[in-house]
Design an enzyme around this catalytic site. Structure first.
Site, mmCIF file in Angstrom:
data_model
loop_
_atom_site.group_PDB
_atom_site.id
_atom_site.type_symbol
_atom_site.label_atom_id
_atom_site.label_comp_id
_atom_site.label_asym_id
_atom_site.label_seq_id
_atom_site.Cartn_x
_atom_site.Cartn_y
_atom_site.Cartn_z
ATOM 1 N N GLY A 30 -0.162 0.543 4.892
ATOM 2 C CA GLY A 30 -0.855 1.731 5.370
ATOM 3 C C GLY A 30 -0.170 3.009 4.938
ATOM 4 O O GLY A 30 0.618 3.023 3.997
ATOM 5 N N HIS A 36 -1.771 3.886 -3.587
ATOM 6 C CA HIS A 36 -2.547 2.748 -3.071
ATOM 7 C C HIS A 36 -3.984 2.775 -3.590
ATOM 8 O O HIS A 36 -4.533 1.731 -3.938
ATOM 9 C CB HIS A 36 -2.607 2.795 -1.536
ATOM 10 C CG HIS A 36 -1.281 2.602 -0.869
ATOM 11 N ND1 HIS A 36 -0.615 3.609 -0.222
ATOM 12 C CD2 HIS A 36 -0.503 1.497 -0.742
ATOM 13 C CE1 HIS A 36 0.513 3.143 0.286
ATOM 14 N NE2 HIS A 36 0.615 1.876 -0.023
ATOM 15 N N GLN A 155 10.038 -6.129 -5.908
ATOM 16 C CA GLN A 155 9.112 -6.883 -5.060
ATOM 17 C C GLN A 155 8.103 -7.642 -5.925
ATOM 18 O O GLN A 155 7.843 -8.831 -5.708
ATOM 19 C CB GLN A 155 8.391 -5.912 -4.126
ATOM 20 C CG GLN A 155 7.224 -6.497 -3.386
ATOM 21 C CD GLN A 155 6.675 -5.541 -2.341
ATOM 22 O OE1 GLN A 155 7.222 -5.435 -1.249
ATOM 23 N NE2 GLN A 155 5.590 -4.842 -2.657
ATOM 24 N N VAL A 178 1.923 5.588 -9.913
ATOM 25 C CA VAL A 178 1.141 6.830 -9.944
ATOM 26 C C VAL A 178 2.033 7.962 -9.437
ATOM 27 O O VAL A 178 2.732 7.806 -8.431
ATOM 28 C CB VAL A 178 -0.119 6.711 -9.057
ATOM 29 C CG1 VAL A 178 -0.964 7.976 -9.149
ATOM 30 C CG2 VAL A 178 -0.935 5.505 -9.481
ATOM 31 N N SER A 188 4.675 6.279 0.644
ATOM 32 C CA SER A 188 4.375 6.615 2.040
ATOM 33 C C SER A 188 5.532 7.397 2.643
ATOM 34 O O SER A 188 5.353 8.217 3.539
ATOM 35 C CB SER A 188 4.139 5.336 2.846
ATOM 36 O OG SER A 188 3.137 4.579 2.225
HETATM 37 O O1 PAF Z 1 4.794 -3.009 -0.652
HETATM 38 C C1 PAF Z 1 4.460 -3.052 0.556
HETATM 39 O O2 PAF Z 1 3.774 -2.148 1.068
HETATM 40 C C2 PAF Z 1 4.891 -4.233 1.409
HETATM 41 O O3 PAF Z 1 6.161 -4.669 1.057
HETATM 42 C C3 PAF Z 1 3.884 -5.391 1.400
HETATM 43 C C4 PAF Z 1 3.746 -6.020 0.035
HETATM 44 C C5 PAF Z 1 2.526 -4.893 1.874
HETATM 45 C C6 PAF Z 1 4.353 -6.483 2.362
HETATM 46 O O4 PAF Z 1 4.460 -6.010 3.662
#
Ligand code: PAF
Length: 283
Positions: A30, A36, A155, A178, A188
Protein backbone atom coordinates in the site's frame (compact mmCIF):
# COMPACT_ATOMS: atom_id res chain seq x y z
CA UNK A 1 -12.87 -3.49 -9.61
CA UNK A 2 -13.70 -5.69 -6.63
CA UNK A 3 -11.97 -5.60 -3.28
CA UNK A 4 -11.86 -8.43 -0.73
CA UNK A 5 -10.42 -8.76 2.74
CA UNK A 6 -11.40 -12.42 3.05
CA UNK A 7 -9.11 -14.96 1.40
CA UNK A 8 -11.96 -17.44 0.95
CA UNK A 9 -14.09 -14.89 -0.91
CA UNK A 10 -11.20 -13.77 -3.10
CA UNK A 11 -10.36 -17.38 -3.92
CA UNK A 12 -13.91 -18.28 -4.84
CA UNK A 13 -14.32 -15.15 -7.02
CA UNK A 14 -11.05 -15.86 -8.80
CA UNK A 15 -11.99 -19.48 -9.28
CA UNK A 16 -15.03 -18.56 -11.33
CA UNK A 17 -13.34 -15.63 -13.12
CA UNK A 18 -10.03 -17.17 -14.16
CA UNK A 19 -11.23 -19.70 -16.80
CA UNK A 20 -7.84 -20.29 -18.34
CA UNK A 21 -6.94 -16.58 -18.40
CA UNK A 22 -3.67 -15.12 -17.23
CA UNK A 23 -3.87 -13.97 -13.62
CA UNK A 24 -1.15 -11.47 -12.78
CA UNK A 25 -0.47 -10.63 -9.14
CA UNK A 26 1.16 -7.40 -7.96
CA UNK A 27 1.92 -7.73 -4.23
CA UNK A 28 2.20 -4.37 -2.43
CA UNK A 29 2.20 -2.94 1.07
CA UNK A 30 0.00 0.00 0.00
CA UNK A 31 0.82 3.71 0.28
CA UNK A 32 0.72 3.42 -3.50
CA UNK A 33 2.62 5.77 -5.78
CA UNK A 34 3.71 5.97 -9.41
CA UNK A 35 6.18 3.12 -8.86
CA UNK A 36 3.26 0.82 -7.99
CA UNK A 37 0.93 2.10 -10.70
CA UNK A 38 3.67 1.34 -13.25
CA UNK A 39 3.61 -2.25 -11.89
CA UNK A 40 -0.17 -2.41 -12.43
CA UNK A 41 0.24 -1.08 -15.99
CA UNK A 42 3.00 -3.62 -16.63
CA UNK A 43 0.82 -6.38 -15.17
CA UNK A 44 -1.91 -5.44 -17.65
CA UNK A 45 0.51 -5.81 -20.57
CA UNK A 46 1.27 -9.34 -19.33
CA UNK A 47 -2.38 -10.24 -18.59
CA UNK A 48 -3.71 -8.79 -21.86
CA UNK A 49 -7.17 -7.23 -22.09
CA UNK A 50 -8.87 -10.54 -21.20
CA UNK A 51 -6.61 -11.45 -18.30
CA UNK A 52 -6.99 -10.56 -14.64
CA UNK A 53 -4.79 -8.18 -12.68
CA UNK A 54 -4.84 -8.72 -8.92
CA UNK A 55 -3.16 -6.36 -6.42
CA UNK A 56 -2.64 -7.17 -2.77
CA UNK A 57 -2.34 -4.44 -0.17
CA UNK A 58 -0.96 -5.75 3.09
CA UNK A 59 1.58 -4.21 5.45
CA UNK A 60 3.23 -7.47 6.38
CA UNK A 61 4.22 -7.26 10.07
CA UNK A 62 6.62 -10.21 9.95
CA UNK A 63 8.99 -8.53 7.48
CA UNK A 64 9.66 -5.60 9.82
CA UNK A 65 12.52 -6.17 12.21
CA UNK A 66 11.87 -2.82 13.84
CA UNK A 67 8.54 -2.07 15.54
CA UNK A 68 8.85 1.72 14.97
CA UNK A 69 9.35 1.13 11.27
CA UNK A 70 6.15 -0.96 11.20
CA UNK A 71 4.20 1.60 13.23
CA UNK A 72 5.28 4.54 11.06
CA UNK A 73 4.90 2.74 7.72
CA UNK A 74 2.50 4.97 5.72
CA UNK A 75 -1.06 3.69 5.19
CA UNK A 76 -3.63 5.18 2.79
CA UNK A 77 -6.21 2.52 1.86
CA UNK A 78 -8.90 4.76 0.33
CA UNK A 79 -6.45 6.55 -1.95
CA UNK A 80 -4.82 3.19 -2.75
CA UNK A 81 -8.11 1.65 -3.87
CA UNK A 82 -8.77 4.66 -6.13
CA UNK A 83 -5.34 4.29 -7.74
CA UNK A 84 -5.91 0.55 -8.29
CA UNK A 85 -9.25 1.31 -9.99
CA UNK A 86 -7.69 4.05 -12.16
CA UNK A 87 -5.00 1.63 -13.31
CA UNK A 88 -7.30 -1.18 -14.34
CA UNK A 89 -6.75 -3.57 -11.43
CA UNK A 90 -9.57 -6.15 -11.42
CA UNK A 91 -9.28 -7.48 -7.86
CA UNK A 92 -7.69 -6.05 -4.74
CA UNK A 93 -6.91 -8.21 -1.73
CA UNK A 94 -6.73 -6.25 1.54
CA UNK A 95 -6.44 -8.79 4.35
CA UNK A 96 -6.10 -7.95 8.03
CA UNK A 97 -3.04 -9.37 9.83
CA UNK A 98 -5.34 -11.87 11.63
CA UNK A 99 -6.54 -13.13 8.24
CA UNK A 100 -3.01 -13.78 7.09
CA UNK A 101 -1.47 -15.18 10.26
CA UNK A 102 -2.77 -17.71 12.79
CA UNK A 103 -1.68 -16.83 16.34
CA UNK A 104 0.17 -20.15 16.62
CA UNK A 105 1.73 -20.11 13.14
CA UNK A 106 4.97 -22.05 13.08
CA UNK A 107 6.04 -22.39 9.43
CA UNK A 108 8.12 -19.87 7.47
CA UNK A 109 9.87 -19.84 4.11
CA UNK A 110 13.56 -19.02 4.39
CA UNK A 111 16.18 -18.35 1.72
CA UNK A 112 19.70 -19.00 2.95
CA UNK A 113 22.15 -17.44 0.51
CA UNK A 114 21.07 -14.26 -1.31
CA UNK A 115 19.31 -12.94 1.77
CA UNK A 116 22.42 -12.96 3.93
CA UNK A 117 23.74 -9.83 2.16
CA UNK A 118 22.71 -6.17 1.75
CA UNK A 119 19.24 -5.55 3.26
CA UNK A 120 19.20 -9.08 4.67
CA UNK A 121 22.34 -8.34 6.68
CA UNK A 122 20.99 -5.09 8.12
CA UNK A 123 17.40 -6.29 8.57
CA UNK A 124 17.60 -9.80 10.08
CA UNK A 125 14.52 -11.88 9.31
CA UNK A 126 13.24 -9.40 6.73
CA UNK A 127 13.46 -11.72 3.73
CA UNK A 128 12.01 -14.68 5.63
CA UNK A 129 9.01 -12.42 6.27
CA UNK A 130 8.89 -11.47 2.59
CA UNK A 131 9.26 -15.05 1.30
CA UNK A 132 6.63 -16.30 3.74
CA UNK A 133 4.02 -13.68 2.85
CA UNK A 134 4.70 -13.91 -0.89
CA UNK A 135 4.30 -17.70 -0.73
CA UNK A 136 1.00 -17.23 1.09
CA UNK A 137 -0.17 -14.66 -1.48
CA UNK A 138 0.83 -17.03 -4.29
CA UNK A 139 -1.18 -19.83 -2.64
CA UNK A 140 -4.22 -17.64 -2.06
CA UNK A 141 -4.31 -15.99 -5.52
CA UNK A 142 -2.70 -18.81 -7.55
CA UNK A 143 -1.53 -16.39 -10.24
CA UNK A 144 0.10 -17.42 -13.52
CA UNK A 145 2.48 -14.44 -13.23
CA UNK A 146 3.66 -11.97 -10.60
CA UNK A 147 5.32 -8.56 -10.93
CA UNK A 148 7.94 -7.08 -8.57
CA UNK A 149 9.81 -3.78 -8.91
CA UNK A 150 13.54 -3.62 -9.50
CA UNK A 151 13.94 -0.98 -6.81
CA UNK A 152 13.81 -3.90 -4.38
CA UNK A 153 16.31 -5.72 -6.57
CA UNK A 154 17.45 -8.12 -3.87
CA UNK A 155 13.84 -9.02 -3.09
CA UNK A 156 13.22 -9.75 -6.78
CA UNK A 157 16.34 -11.95 -6.96
CA UNK A 158 15.26 -13.85 -3.82
CA UNK A 159 11.71 -14.40 -5.12
CA UNK A 160 13.15 -15.71 -8.41
CA UNK A 161 15.37 -18.10 -6.42
CA UNK A 162 12.47 -19.20 -4.20
CA UNK A 163 10.25 -19.93 -7.21
CA UNK A 164 13.09 -21.84 -8.88
CA UNK A 165 14.03 -23.88 -5.83
CA UNK A 166 10.48 -24.69 -4.72
CA UNK A 167 9.14 -25.38 -8.26
CA UNK A 168 6.46 -22.71 -7.94
CA UNK A 169 4.64 -22.58 -11.29
CA UNK A 170 4.51 -18.77 -11.53
CA UNK A 171 6.43 -16.54 -13.97
CA UNK A 172 8.20 -13.71 -12.14
CA UNK A 173 8.60 -10.37 -13.93
CA UNK A 174 10.89 -7.52 -12.85
CA UNK A 175 9.69 -3.99 -13.61
CA UNK A 176 12.01 -1.01 -14.10
CA UNK A 177 12.42 1.60 -11.35
CA UNK A 178 10.23 4.67 -11.75
CA UNK A 179 11.75 8.01 -10.75
CA UNK A 180 10.64 11.60 -10.25
CA UNK A 181 12.13 14.15 -12.68
CA UNK A 182 14.90 14.89 -10.17
CA UNK A 183 15.93 11.21 -10.14
CA UNK A 184 14.52 10.19 -6.74
CA UNK A 185 13.06 6.68 -7.00
CA UNK A 186 9.40 6.54 -5.95
CA UNK A 187 9.06 4.85 -2.58
CA UNK A 188 6.32 4.72 0.04
CA UNK A 189 8.95 5.90 2.51
CA UNK A 190 9.41 9.19 0.59
CA UNK A 191 6.18 10.32 2.30
CA UNK A 192 8.20 10.54 5.54
CA UNK A 193 10.87 12.87 4.06
CA UNK A 194 10.73 16.65 4.54
CA UNK A 195 10.89 18.74 1.32
CA UNK A 196 14.56 19.44 2.17
CA UNK A 197 15.32 15.73 2.69
CA UNK A 198 13.62 14.91 -0.63
CA UNK A 199 16.11 17.21 -2.35
CA UNK A 200 18.98 15.70 -0.37
CA UNK A 201 17.91 12.19 -1.32
CA UNK A 202 18.49 12.91 -5.01
CA UNK A 203 22.17 12.37 -4.17
CA UNK A 204 21.47 8.63 -4.45
CA UNK A 205 20.67 8.76 -8.15
CA UNK A 206 23.55 11.15 -8.91
CA UNK A 207 26.02 8.93 -7.04
CA UNK A 208 24.74 5.78 -8.80
CA UNK A 209 25.03 7.42 -12.23
CA UNK A 210 28.54 8.51 -11.34
CA UNK A 211 29.33 4.91 -10.35
CA UNK A 212 27.92 3.65 -13.64
CA UNK A 213 30.14 6.08 -15.55
CA UNK A 214 33.24 5.15 -13.57
CA UNK A 215 32.55 1.42 -14.08
CA UNK A 216 31.52 1.47 -17.73
CA UNK A 217 33.60 4.33 -19.17
CA UNK A 218 36.57 4.89 -16.87
CA UNK A 219 37.37 1.34 -15.79
CA UNK A 220 37.97 2.41 -12.19
CA UNK A 221 38.48 -0.25 -9.52
CA UNK A 222 35.42 -1.45 -7.58
CA UNK A 223 37.02 -0.14 -4.42
CA UNK A 224 37.38 3.39 -5.86
CA UNK A 225 33.86 3.40 -7.28
CA UNK A 226 32.38 2.38 -3.92
CA UNK A 227 34.53 4.95 -2.16
CA UNK A 228 33.41 7.74 -4.50
CA UNK A 229 29.75 6.88 -3.91
CA UNK A 230 30.26 6.80 -0.15
CA UNK A 231 31.96 10.23 -0.28
CA UNK A 232 29.19 11.77 -2.41
CA UNK A 233 26.51 10.51 0.01
CA UNK A 234 28.43 11.36 3.18
CA UNK A 235 28.80 14.96 1.95
CA UNK A 236 25.05 15.43 2.45
CA UNK A 237 24.27 16.37 6.08
CA UNK A 238 21.92 14.03 7.96
CA UNK A 239 22.84 10.91 6.00
CA UNK A 240 24.01 7.62 7.52
CA UNK A 241 25.17 4.98 5.08
CA UNK A 242 23.86 1.49 5.78
CA UNK A 243 25.63 -0.09 2.81
CA UNK A 244 27.14 0.69 -0.59
CA UNK A 245 28.08 -2.49 -2.46
CA UNK A 246 28.75 -3.90 -5.88
CA UNK A 247 27.35 -7.42 -6.16
CA UNK A 248 26.53 -10.15 -8.65
CA UNK A 249 23.03 -9.24 -9.88
CA UNK A 250 21.70 -12.80 -9.49
CA UNK A 251 23.50 -14.16 -6.44
CA UNK A 252 23.91 -10.88 -4.53
CA UNK A 253 27.45 -11.94 -3.56
CA UNK A 254 29.98 -9.06 -3.43
CA UNK A 255 32.23 -8.85 -6.49
CA UNK A 256 36.01 -9.01 -6.30
CA UNK A 257 38.30 -6.77 -8.39
CA UNK A 258 38.62 -8.28 -11.85
CA UNK A 259 35.34 -10.29 -11.70
CA UNK A 260 33.77 -9.95 -15.11
CA UNK A 261 30.07 -10.18 -14.34
CA UNK A 262 27.25 -8.74 -16.42
CA UNK A 263 25.12 -7.22 -15.15
CA UNK A 264 26.77 -6.35 -11.88
CA UNK A 265 24.62 -4.40 -9.47
CA UNK A 266 25.50 -1.41 -7.34
CA UNK A 267 23.08 -1.27 -4.41
CA UNK A 268 22.85 1.37 -1.70
CA UNK A 269 20.85 1.83 1.51
CA UNK A 270 21.06 5.17 3.27
CA UNK A 271 19.28 6.74 6.22
CA UNK A 272 18.12 10.34 5.82
CA UNK A 273 17.76 10.94 9.55
CA UNK A 274 15.53 8.00 10.47
CA UNK A 275 14.13 7.30 6.99
CA UNK A 276 15.94 4.46 5.25
CA UNK A 277 15.96 4.59 1.44
CA UNK A 278 17.34 2.04 -1.01
CA UNK A 279 18.31 2.43 -4.65
CA UNK A 280 20.41 0.56 -7.19
CA UNK A 281 21.78 0.54 -10.72
CA UNK A 282 22.81 -2.27 -13.04
CA UNK A 283 26.40 -1.63 -14.03
O1 PAF B 1 7.91 -4.97 -1.84
C1 PAF B 1 6.96 -4.98 -1.02
O2 PAF B 1 6.13 -4.05 -0.98
C2 PAF B 1 6.82 -6.14 -0.05
O3 PAF B 1 8.06 -6.61 0.36
C3 PAF B 1 5.96 -7.29 -0.60
C4 PAF B 1 6.58 -7.95 -1.81
C5 PAF B 1 4.57 -6.76 -0.96
C6 PAF B 1 5.79 -8.36 0.48
O4 PAF B 1 5.18 -7.86 1.61
Amino acid sequence: MQSYSSKEELRSQLQSARQGKKVVLVPTMGALHQGHTSLFDYARTIAGEDGLVVASIFVNPIQFNNQDDLNTYPRSLTADLNLCAEHGVDYVFTPAPETMYCPDRSVTVEEHSLSSKLCGASRPGHFTGVCTVVTKLFNIVQPTDAVFGKKDYQQLAIIRRMVRDLDVPIAIHGAEIVRADDGLAFSSRNARLSPEQKKDATVLRRALLQAHHEYACEGKSLHTIIDDVRKAIAAVPGTTIDYVEIVHAETMQPLEEGDNVSPALMAVAVFFDDVRLIDNIEL
